[in-house]
Design a protein around this motif. Structure first.
Motif, short mmCIF file in Angstrom:
data_model
loop_
_atom_site.label_atom_id
_atom_site.label_comp_id
_atom_site.label_asym_id
_atom_site.label_seq_id
_atom_site.Cartn_x
_atom_site.Cartn_y
_atom_site.Cartn_z
N UNK A 1 -6.10 4.00 0.77
CA UNK A 1 -5.66 5.29 0.24
C UNK A 1 -6.83 6.03 -0.40
N UNK A 2 -6.92 7.33 -0.11
CA UNK A 2 -7.94 8.16 -0.75
C UNK A 2 -7.30 8.81 -1.97
N UNK A 3 -7.87 8.62 -3.15
CA UNK A 3 -7.21 9.13 -4.34
C UNK A 3 -7.25 10.65 -4.42
N UNK A 4 -6.31 11.20 -5.15
CA UNK A 4 -6.22 12.63 -5.47
C UNK A 4 -5.94 13.51 -4.25
N UNK A 5 -5.67 12.89 -3.11
CA UNK A 5 -5.25 13.68 -1.96
C UNK A 5 -4.04 13.01 -1.34
N UNK B 1 0.84 -1.20 0.00
CA UNK B 1 0.00 0.00 0.00
C UNK B 1 0.87 1.25 0.00
N UNK B 2 1.95 1.23 0.81
CA UNK B 2 2.85 2.39 0.85
C UNK B 2 3.42 2.69 -0.53
N UNK B 3 3.77 1.62 -1.25
CA UNK B 3 4.32 1.82 -2.59
C UNK B 3 3.28 2.50 -3.48
N UNK B 4 2.02 2.07 -3.36
CA UNK B 4 0.99 2.68 -4.21
C UNK B 4 0.71 4.10 -3.80
N UNK B 5 0.82 4.36 -2.50
CA UNK B 5 0.63 5.73 -2.02
C UNK B 5 1.75 6.61 -2.56
N UNK B 6 2.97 6.08 -2.57
CA UNK B 6 4.12 6.87 -2.99
C UNK B 6 4.11 7.11 -4.50
N UNK B 7 3.65 6.11 -5.28
CA UNK B 7 3.66 6.30 -6.73
C UNK B 7 2.23 6.51 -7.22
N UNK B 8 1.60 5.43 -7.59
CA UNK B 8 0.22 5.53 -8.07
C UNK B 8 -0.41 4.16 -7.86
#
Lengths: 427, 165
Positions: free
Chosen positions: A284-288, A202-209
């Motif tokens: 993760x909440x997108x766009x924020x 999840x952290x990886x997706x938060x950091x990138x996309x």
């Protein structure tokens, strides 16, 4: 007058991990909360299935028990528990009894490693919003989710019924076939995150996309595989009521029968949770980005949890929507799709995505940059176009007629013309 | 493979599974958000019956509560299903009245001829469909039952106004 401050509050530091005592209490609370929520969710998914199917078919759905039929779930539960349990002659009782539980439990255990909210920096130390924050998280889900097939296969085998046995066999063949494609499709995710720890993914997706953008093909493969893993339409061959009566659960009655649908819905929710964690950024909440950085307040955890629930509901709806749209595959189509299409695509995709990551890293681009993500997305886009516009021409899933190649058709026509039996029909 | 199998050339686009899936999902979603429900929630909602609906019978009465029937015998004669049993009686003043008037609603085909033929406008088919009974005997309606019914009765077809406007 100065009030004495409780001991725990004095030593609290939100960034440090909680002490063993707090950890234990928090874990028990999380277990109870998640178990309750999960069971209620499973129960209401059955109602959602009936309601949505009704709406799709221009019906009303259950609306007699409670307002809008909301208590239907309780009525079903009471009915199933009160009903008589029948044991057909010559069932192998130990396995017959344990199979429904075996089908249900793996789905629930898998949920333990799925993070459902942002960690909470509580006054008593940091509390991770996951029941068991296993470092081997994803491998654990792979190991446990494969156990689900035992419940169905053993149910079919112990029933002493040929249709049930066929259903069980189909289930084992199908789930093993698609487990491979599923595992292979997630290799790309692991390549990108460099870890099997769910929180790290999840952290990886938060950091990138979100991985659904970076690894769209993997998501597509995982989605199809999870439909097969949950035995949902169009992959519900183990039940196949038109061919196998009801397959593996024909001989079951009362609550034991009810456990199989419960297991199915539990699997849907778990598969949704897995897909969200692996491809849709978990909580993760997108766009924020305010939800990803400190301070990790309780409110932040609550909001991210609500967002996670929203994603789960969306996926459950998608599962139900698909079920009431598509017809069932033929068995040979199912196997061909699994082994001849999904597995090669997944293997090829690993090579492509590994090369792409290697090449992109070699250029020195940071993973957070738009260029890096755009390049990965472009690779996926090309592959998706190839799959949709080149492979999906009656080659992925083909009706019987379109599998005949052109030359073979021509040969058949020639035979038909030369035959004495031929009618004068112009082709 | 049999020789005479007709092999069709399908347009290659028609064999695409993904496109068919998307098309199907669009269709189901359309019905989901814009349903065309036709179910009638029966005990709460009921049909409005046509004025010419022909249901179970009703015998109309005069002001003093006796049946209008004069036991002329036209209805058992015209009845194609032979479901009307009529035993005529006559009082001291020579007025005929039915001693026994029974209609077997199981035999009845609800053609409405009895209503059409009745000179006294006594027997009618009713605008009514909730006929459940606990026993088969309950479906043989006697005179008492027929006069006690209160549901609206069928309006006859008027040739001058064939659509009932």
């Amino acid at each position: 007058m100065i009030l004495p401050t409780p001991m725990l509050l004095q030593v609290a530091d939100p960034t440090v991990a909680a002490s063993t005592g707090v950890f234990l209490i928090a874990t028990v609370v999380k277990m109870l909360a998640i178990f309750t929520l999960y069971m209620v969710g499973v129960a209401y998914t059955t109602l959602a299935e009936r309601k949505i199917s009704a709406w799709i078919q221009d019906r009303h759905g259950p609306n007699r028990v409670g307002p809008w039929g909301l208590l239907q779930v309780a009525a079903d539960g009471v009915k199933n528990i009160m009903k008589e349990e029948t044991f057909p002659g010559d069932v192998y009782k130990p396995l017959f009894l344990i199979a429904p539980a075996l089908a249900f439990v793996p789905a629930m255990i898998t949920w333990a490693v799925i993070p459902f909210a942002a960690p909470w920096g509580s006054p008593w130390g940091r509390i991770d919003m996951v029941v068991a924050d296993l470092p081997i998280g994803f491998l654990f889900t792979l190991a446990i989710s494969s156990l689900g097939v035992y419940g169905i296969t053993l149910a079919g085998w112990s029933s002493n019924n040929k249709y049930a046995l066929l259903g069980g066999l189909r289930a084992s063949a199908q789930m093993i076939s698609y487990e491979i494609a599923m595992g292979m499709s997630t290799v790309a995710v692991l390549l990108l995150s460099g870890n099997v720890h769910m929180s790290q993914i999840i952290d990886q997706q938060v950091a990138t996309n979100w991985n659904v953008i970076l690894l769209s093909v993997a998501f597509l493969l995982f989605l199809v595989s999870s439909f097969a893993e949950t035995n949902r339409v169009p992959f519900d061959l183990p039940e196949a009521e038109s061919e196998l009566i009801a397959g593996y659960h024909s001989e079951y009655s009362a609550m034991k029968f009810s456990m199989f649908p419960i297991a199915e819905y539990a699997n849907i929710i778990t598969a949704s949770g897995l897909m969200i964690t692996l491809f849709f950024g978990g909580w993760d909440i997108p766009f924020t980005s305010w939800d990803n950085v400190g301070p990790h307040t309780g409110l932040k955890s609550a909001i991210t949890f609500a967002f996670f629930l929203l994603k789960v509901v969306a996926f459950v709806f998608f599962f139900i929507w698909i079920r009431w749209t598509l017809p069932r595959f033929r068995y040979d189509q199912l196997m061909a799709l699994g082994w001849k299409i999904m597995l090669p695509i997944a293997l090829l995709y690993i090579v492509v995505i590994a090369s792409a990551i290697l090449a992109l890293d070699a250029t020195g681009l940071s993973r957070g940059t738009v260029a890096y993500q755009g390049a990965l997305f472009a690779v996926n886009l090309v592959l998706l176009v190839l799959i949709v516009f080149v492979l999906d021409r009656g080659r992925l899933i083909s009706p019987a007629y379109s599998r005949l190649e052109r030359e073979r058709v021509a040969r058949l026509r020639l035979m038909a013309q030369q035959s004495d039996l031929a009618t004068s029909r112009e082709s | 493979m049999a020789i005479n199998v007709k092999v069709l050339d399908r347009p290659i686009a028609d064999t695409s599974y993904l496109r068919a899936t998307v098309k199907g999902m669009a269709l189901t979603l359309k019905h989901l958000v814009d349903p065309h429900k036709v179910t009638v929630q029966y005990p709460e909602e009921k049909w409005t019956l046509s004025p010419r609906w022909r249901g179970t019978h009703r015998m109309l009465t005069t002001e003093d509560g006796t049946a209008k029937c004069v036991a002329c015998g036209l209805c058992p004669t015209v009845c194609p299903a032979n479901c009307i049993k009529l035993v005529p009686g006559e009082d001291e003043e020579g007025n005929r009245y039915p001693l026994v008037f029974e209609i077997d609603e199981f035999r009845c085909i609800f053609c409405g001829y009895c209503q059409e033929v009745c000179p006294e406008e006594a027997i009618h088919v009713g605008r009514h469909y909730e006929n459940a009974e606990y026993s088969r005997d309950g479906f043989v309606y006697d005179l008492e039952r027929l006069t006690a019914q209160t549901h609206p009765v069928c309006e006859m077809w008027d040739p001058a106004d064939p659509k009932g406007e």
